[in-house]
Scaffold this active site. Structure first.
Site, PDB file in Angstrom:
ATOM      1  CG  ASN A  94      50.957  57.649  58.054  1.00 22.58           C
ATOM      2  OD1 ASN A  94      51.008  56.593  57.435  1.00 22.58           O
ATOM      3  ND2 ASN A  94      51.147  58.813  57.479  1.00 22.58           N
ATOM      4  CB  CYS A 124      54.026  61.129  53.821  1.00 24.15           C
ATOM      5  SG  CYS A 124      52.504  60.886  52.884  1.00 24.15           S
ATOM      6  CD  GLU A 170      53.351  58.599  49.913  1.00 22.89           C
ATOM      7  OE1 GLU A 170      54.262  59.321  50.399  1.00 22.89           O
ATOM      8  OE2 GLU A 170      52.388  58.186  50.560  1.00 22.89           O
TER       9      GLU A 170
END
Length: 478
Positions: free
Chosen positions: A148, A280, A246
């Site tokens: 992304n 996210c 993450e």
């Protein structure tokens, strides 16, 4: 047509098996990419391991000079990188431009910190003893990144690890190999020594797994899905190596009854749907006080329905395609689950190829998939709550804990709610997806552990070595 190659020990290397990379915009083939094997990953790891000693012994200012040169190269190739991010990843121009500019800041920040991040001198309990703590690089760092934000997330991990004297083996996301290849090109152009940085393009099941389990890799940093993060943590833990993870998020945006609703709508639209909601830290659950719920929903839906969907190379477009038709398939499944449970879509729900129109659901409860799981796309539920305590309860009713935001004109309420939310980051009167190059970015719970950005990235990729010098003769036992 771009021919993507691996980059190992300072050389660009082709592999026998290749696959096409399709643009999510129109399905056209934009590149041919390697399908690397475990042996390719091993060769890259060996090169990084062999280069480690010389690179780690360079003075920090020398390593910084390479990074400053890399920063200048990125600036000189801005438009090329912007175009790749749009064509390969489907991001609109503003997203691609912002990612390139942020990447420049990340690299410059790493270069600036390189000379100023060090150990400390401690007071000793004994007379005549000098006690010091040195920061040492962990060694070979495995970097595994998502699609992304393929440029900025990758470069955050790479630049800071290089600055502290580590060497790199990098596996970009399979959906964005061209961006990874361009990173290798720029590092090669900057003249980094052979083996310091290595790129291997291929499946996570082979290339990624070799990076995680290989004994020559000391640390793995991964951004991506929580399920993959758990697998990486398990394997790395078994090998007694450290990891930075993450992972996913189901980030709540709380709008209180005293909020400026026009501001709240702007925050919600941008936070929920920027880059098609494929972030996210996107605002994935919008929680609104019941006193302003109806008014907010009306204003929110009106603005969302006006978002222009189309080819992201058109600078008037606000929503491009998802990363692939498969991702749009997943959005259809989320949509159908919500409808089957009695949810009402007030706008959106349309799908064409990799495009999925921004969608807002109401009449949802906590059992809906769009409330329980991470929705990595443009579907958002809006949920009413009676009071601040219920807002916190709904916000925390998730396995995730990445980011959150609160919109209110009462700073005391904001702080109380912010303290009660279970997340690694909280923002007041702003979007959930804030990030800066020098801040500690990361989550808790199923959103991972460790922090990256600035000095926190340096901490993740170094270990503390305690060293003493005894200046007087001791009597033993002490």
């Amino acid at each position: 047509m771009i021919i993507v190659k691996n980059y190992i020990n300072g050389e660009f290397i082709e592999v026998e098996e290749r696959r096409p990379k399709h643009s999510p915009i129109d399905g056209s083939v934009i590149a041919e990419t390697p399908v690397s094997k475990r042996e390719d990953a091993k060769a890259a790891i060996d090169a990084a391991y062999d280069a480690l000693k010389a690179w780690s012994q360079l003075p920090a200012i020398k390593r910084a000079e390479y990074l400053y040169k890399l920063y200048e190269i990125i600036k000189s190739r801005e438009e090329e990188l912007i175009n790749i991010l749009m064509v390969e990843g489907g991001g609109i121009y503003k997203k691609a431009w912002g990612e390139v500019v942020f990447t420049e800041r990340l690299v410059r920040n790493a270069a600036e910190l390189a000379r100023h991040y060090g150990g400390k001198t401690l007071q000793s309990d004994a007379e005549g003893v000098v006690s010091m703590v040195f920061k040492r690089p962990k060694g070979v760092v495995g970097v595994i990144t998502p699609w992304n934000y393929p440029l900025s997330i990758s470069m955050k991990k790479i630049a800071h690890a290089l600055a502290t004297g580590n060497t790199i083996v990098y596996k970009p996301a399979s959906e964005t190999p061209v961006t990874g290849f361009k990173i290798a090109e720029m590092i090669h152009q900057a003249g980094f020594p052979k083996g310091v940085f290595n790129l291997v393009v291929g499946p996570g099941s082979t290339v990624g797994d070799e990076i995680v389990v290989n004994k020559k890799v000391s640390h793995v940093t991964f951004t991506g899905e929580s399920a993959t993060g758990r697998e990486i943590a398990s394997k790395a833990g078994g090998a007694l190596k450290t990891v930075t993870l993450e992972l996913g998020g189901s980030d709540p945006l709380i709008i209180l009854d005293d909020a400026d609703l026009n501001l709240a709508v702007r925050i919600a639209v941008f936070g929920a749907f920027f880059h098609q909601g494929q972030i996210c830290t996107s605002s994935k659950r919008i929680i609104v006080h019941e006193r302003v719920y109806d008014v907010f929903v009306k204003k929110f839906v009106e603005r969302v329905s006006q978002l222009k969907v189309g080819d992201p190379r058109d600078r008037t477009v606000e929503q491009g395609p998802l990363i692939s038709p498969r991702q749009a398939d997943e959005m259809e499944r989320f949509y159908q689950d919500a409808v089957s449970r009695g949810g009402r879509a007030l706008t959106g729900g349309k799908r064409a190829g990799a495009y999925f129109w921004p969608t807002v659901f109401v009449d949802v409860d906590r059992n809906f998939r769009i409330m329980r799981e991470e929705v990595f796309g443009p579907i958002r539920p809006v949920v009413p709550v009676k009071n601040d305590d219920e807002a916190v309860e709904v916000a925390n009713d998730t396995e995730y804990g990445l980011s959150a935001a609160v919109v209110t004109t009462n700073i005391n309420r904001a702080f109380k709610i912010g303290e009660a939310i279970e997340s690694g980051m909280v923002h007041i009167n702003d979007v959930t997806m804030l990030e800066e190059s020098h801040v500690p970015f990361g989550g808790i719970k199923a959103s991972g552990f460790g922090r990256e950005g600035g000095e926190w990235s340096f901490h993740e990729t170094t270990y503390d070595r305690w060293l003493t010098i005894t200046l007087r003769e001791r009597k033993y036992p002490i």
